[in-house]
Design a protein around this motif. Sequence first.
Motif, PDB file in Angstrom:
ATOM      1  N   ALA A  32       0.843  -1.226   0.072  1.00 14.49           N
ATOM      2  CA  ALA A  32       0.067  -0.002  -0.083  1.00 14.49           C
ATOM      3  C   ALA A  32       0.747   1.272   0.036  1.00 14.49           C
ATOM      4  O   ALA A  32       0.261   2.523  -0.571  1.00 14.49           O
ATOM      5  CB  ALA A  32      -1.027   0.128   1.288  1.00 14.49           C
ATOM      6  N   ASP A  33       2.182   1.220   0.384  1.00 12.91           N
ATOM      7  CA  ASP A  33       2.799   2.423   0.493  1.00 12.91           C
ATOM      8  C   ASP A  33       4.282   2.504   0.163  1.00 12.91           C
ATOM      9  O   ASP A  33       5.100   3.078   0.430  1.00 12.91           O
ATOM     10  CB  ASP A  33       2.853   2.755   2.145  1.00 12.91           C
ATOM     11  CG  ASP A  33       3.434   1.996   3.003  1.00 12.91           C
ATOM     12  OD1 ASP A  33       3.751   0.746   2.603  1.00 12.91           O
ATOM     13  OD2 ASP A  33       3.771   1.978   4.108  1.00 12.91           O
ATOM     14  N   CYS A  34       4.668   1.482  -0.635  1.00 14.48           N
ATOM     15  CA  CYS A  34       6.112   1.385  -1.256  1.00 14.48           C
ATOM     16  C   CYS A  34       5.931   1.285  -2.711  1.00 14.48           C
ATOM     17  O   CYS A  34       4.928   1.060  -3.371  1.00 14.48           O
ATOM     18  CB  CYS A  34       6.732   0.206  -0.714  1.00 14.48           C
ATOM     19  SG  CYS A  34       7.044   0.250   0.896  1.00 14.48           S
ATOM     20  N   MET A 123       6.587   7.874   0.038  1.00 13.59           N
ATOM     21  CA  MET A 123       6.980   9.227   0.603  1.00 13.59           C
ATOM     22  C   MET A 123       8.802   9.321   0.691  1.00 13.59           C
ATOM     23  O   MET A 123       9.112  10.348   0.544  1.00 13.59           O
ATOM     24  CB  MET A 123       6.454   9.389   1.873  1.00 13.59           C
ATOM     25  CG  MET A 123       4.935   9.435   1.951  1.00 13.59           C
ATOM     26  SD  MET A 123       4.137  10.372   0.801  1.00 13.59           S
ATOM     27  CE  MET A 123       4.655  12.132   1.499  1.00 13.59           C
ATOM     28  N   GLN A 124       9.443   8.277   1.052  1.00 12.13           N
ATOM     29  CA  GLN A 124      11.067   8.700   0.781  1.00 12.13           C
ATOM     30  C   GLN A 124      11.549   8.657  -0.339  1.00 12.13           C
ATOM     31  O   GLN A 124      12.388   9.666  -0.569  1.00 12.13           O
ATOM     32  CB  GLN A 124      11.634   7.396   1.431  1.00 12.13           C
ATOM     33  CG  GLN A 124      12.938   7.413   1.428  1.00 12.13           C
ATOM     34  CD  GLN A 124      13.910   5.989   2.170  1.00 12.13           C
ATOM     35  OE1 GLN A 124      12.930   5.320   2.582  1.00 12.13           O
ATOM     36  NE2 GLN A 124      14.910   6.020   1.830  1.00 12.13           N
ATOM     37  N   PHE A 125      10.821   8.258  -1.419  1.00 15.84           N
ATOM     38  CA  PHE A 125      11.361   8.380  -2.885  1.00 15.84           C
ATOM     39  C   PHE A 125      10.895   9.925  -3.137  1.00 15.84           C
ATOM     40  O   PHE A 125      11.713  10.585  -3.928  1.00 15.84           O
ATOM     41  CB  PHE A 125      10.449   7.394  -3.746  1.00 15.84           C
ATOM     42  CG  PHE A 125      10.889   7.469  -5.210  1.00 15.84           C
ATOM     43  CD1 PHE A 125      12.432   7.223  -5.631  1.00 15.84           C
ATOM     44  CD2 PHE A 125      10.246   8.040  -6.334  1.00 15.84           C
ATOM     45  CE1 PHE A 125      12.681   7.486  -7.011  1.00 15.84           C
ATOM     46  CE2 PHE A 125      10.447   8.359  -7.501  1.00 15.84           C
ATOM     47  CZ  PHE A 125      11.880   7.946  -7.627  1.00 15.84           C
ATOM     48  N   LYS A 134       9.184  14.339  -8.831  1.00 19.45           N
ATOM     49  CA  LYS A 134       8.045  14.326  -7.818  1.00 19.45           C
ATOM     50  C   LYS A 134       6.680  14.667  -8.596  1.00 19.45           C
ATOM     51  O   LYS A 134       5.730  13.781  -8.347  1.00 19.45           O
ATOM     52  CB  LYS A 134       8.431  15.462  -6.860  1.00 19.45           C
ATOM     53  CG  LYS A 134       7.549  15.492  -5.686  1.00 19.45           C
ATOM     54  CD  LYS A 134       8.025  16.449  -4.560  1.00 19.45           C
ATOM     55  CE  LYS A 134       9.188  16.247  -3.943  1.00 19.45           C
ATOM     56  NZ  LYS A 134       9.632  17.069  -2.804  1.00 19.45           N
ATOM     57  N   ARG A 135       6.723  15.765  -9.289  1.00 14.91           N
ATOM     58  CA  ARG A 135       5.241  16.169  -9.892  1.00 14.91           C
ATOM     59  C   ARG A 135       4.789  14.832 -10.756  1.00 14.91           C
ATOM     60  O   ARG A 135       3.774  14.727 -10.842  1.00 14.91           O
ATOM     61  CB  ARG A 135       5.656  17.528 -10.986  1.00 14.91           C
ATOM     62  CG  ARG A 135       4.222  17.830 -10.996  1.00 14.91           C
ATOM     63  CD  ARG A 135       4.453  19.101 -12.061  1.00 14.91           C
ATOM     64  NE  ARG A 135       5.182  20.303 -11.597  1.00 14.91           N
ATOM     65  CZ  ARG A 135       6.280  20.633 -12.083  1.00 14.91           C
ATOM     66  NH1 ARG A 135       6.632  20.141 -13.277  1.00 14.91           N
ATOM     67  NH2 ARG A 135       7.073  21.436 -11.474  1.00 14.91           N
ATOM     68  N   ARG A 136       5.657  14.374 -11.617  1.00 18.23           N
ATOM     69  CA  ARG A 136       5.424  13.167 -12.384  1.00 18.23           C
ATOM     70  C   ARG A 136       4.658  12.046 -11.721  1.00 18.23           C
ATOM     71  O   ARG A 136       3.750  11.455 -11.932  1.00 18.23           O
ATOM     72  CB  ARG A 136       6.543  12.932 -13.335  1.00 18.23           C
ATOM     73  CG  ARG A 136       6.079  11.709 -14.239  1.00 18.23           C
ATOM     74  CD  ARG A 136       7.224  11.013 -15.139  1.00 18.23           C
ATOM     75  NE  ARG A 136       7.782  12.311 -16.098  1.00 18.23           N
ATOM     76  CZ  ARG A 136       9.222  12.187 -16.201  1.00 18.23           C
ATOM     77  NH1 ARG A 136       9.797  11.117 -16.147  1.00 18.23           N
ATOM     78  NH2 ARG A 136       9.548  13.111 -16.903  1.00 18.23           N
ATOM     79  N   LEU A 137       5.387  11.966 -10.595  1.00 13.92           N
ATOM     80  CA  LEU A 137       4.982  10.491  -9.726  1.00 13.92           C
ATOM     81  C   LEU A 137       3.744  10.883  -9.034  1.00 13.92           C
ATOM     82  O   LEU A 137       2.958   9.907  -9.102  1.00 13.92           O
ATOM     83  CB  LEU A 137       6.081  10.273  -8.930  1.00 13.92           C
ATOM     84  CG  LEU A 137       5.630   9.121  -7.888  1.00 13.92           C
ATOM     85  CD1 LEU A 137       5.392   7.569  -8.721  1.00 13.92           C
ATOM     86  CD2 LEU A 137       6.804   8.548  -6.783  1.00 13.92           C
ATOM     87  N   LEU A 138       3.686  12.021  -8.311  1.00 15.07           N
ATOM     88  CA  LEU A 138       2.411  12.469  -7.690  1.00 15.07           C
ATOM     89  C   LEU A 138       1.066  12.176  -8.639  1.00 15.07           C
ATOM     90  O   LEU A 138       0.251  11.789  -8.425  1.00 15.07           O
ATOM     91  CB  LEU A 138       2.403  13.745  -7.216  1.00 15.07           C
ATOM     92  CG  LEU A 138       3.369  13.515  -5.687  1.00 15.07           C
ATOM     93  CD1 LEU A 138       3.505  15.216  -5.314  1.00 15.07           C
ATOM     94  CD2 LEU A 138       2.496  12.940  -4.720  1.00 15.07           C
ATOM     95  N   ILE A 139       1.321  12.903  -9.888  1.00 17.88           N
ATOM     96  CA  ILE A 139       0.233  12.926 -10.944  1.00 17.88           C
ATOM     97  C   ILE A 139      -0.152  11.453 -11.303  1.00 17.88           C
ATOM     98  O   ILE A 139      -1.064  11.095 -11.442  1.00 17.88           O
ATOM     99  CB  ILE A 139       0.577  13.745 -12.150  1.00 17.88           C
ATOM    100  CG1 ILE A 139       0.541  15.219 -11.547  1.00 17.88           C
ATOM    101  CG2 ILE A 139      -0.379  13.565 -13.232  1.00 17.88           C
ATOM    102  CD1 ILE A 139      -0.466  15.941 -11.073  1.00 17.88           C
TER     103      ILE A 139
END
Length: 184
Positions: A32-34, A123-125, A134-139
């Motif tokens: 769920a978080d990695c 979150m660490q990445f 960061k923007r690409r991954l969040l989107i």
Amino acid sequence: MATPTRTAPDRAPYDNWRPPIVGVSLLVPIGADCIAVADLRGMLMLPTGGLHEGQTLHEAARRVLTDPSGELQLLRRVTVDRVQTRRRKVITHVMAAAPLTHEAVPGLVYRDPRATIRVIPTMQFLDQTCPEGKRRLLISLQALATGEAAAMDGGVVRAAAPGPRALDARVAQGLPDSTGQRLR
């Protein structure tokens, strides 16, 4: 004898005459978080490779990260990121895979033998990557969660045009289209 005078050439508008660089990045959720990342001598990145002429996105993605056990299942493209650099356009397609377990990751083989595939908290990445990454991954994570595709063009985010399957699903559910009209 008179010497000819040289005049400065007129400035021509920029012409993107070189073909674009097209690549594929893989978003592989672990639990769920990695996420699975490629560790290339201390540089962490999403597993990435090129899209060659005549290849589909799925074929290119399978070349980037192979899985002899067959557990890696590519779901769909979640984001397209287009960036105009000084000399050419760079287009990156982010493909999402079905979530894997921690135990399945050691079987993944990255296209570059110098790199290893690691599992790190998302979150660490995000804390360690550049603002564009960061923007690409969040989107991409948001598009994966909502089931929609996103397009980024020069940093501007917009919804990508729905594919035929997404449109068929909207028709079946009787959802409105972009104009507010019910699809039939």
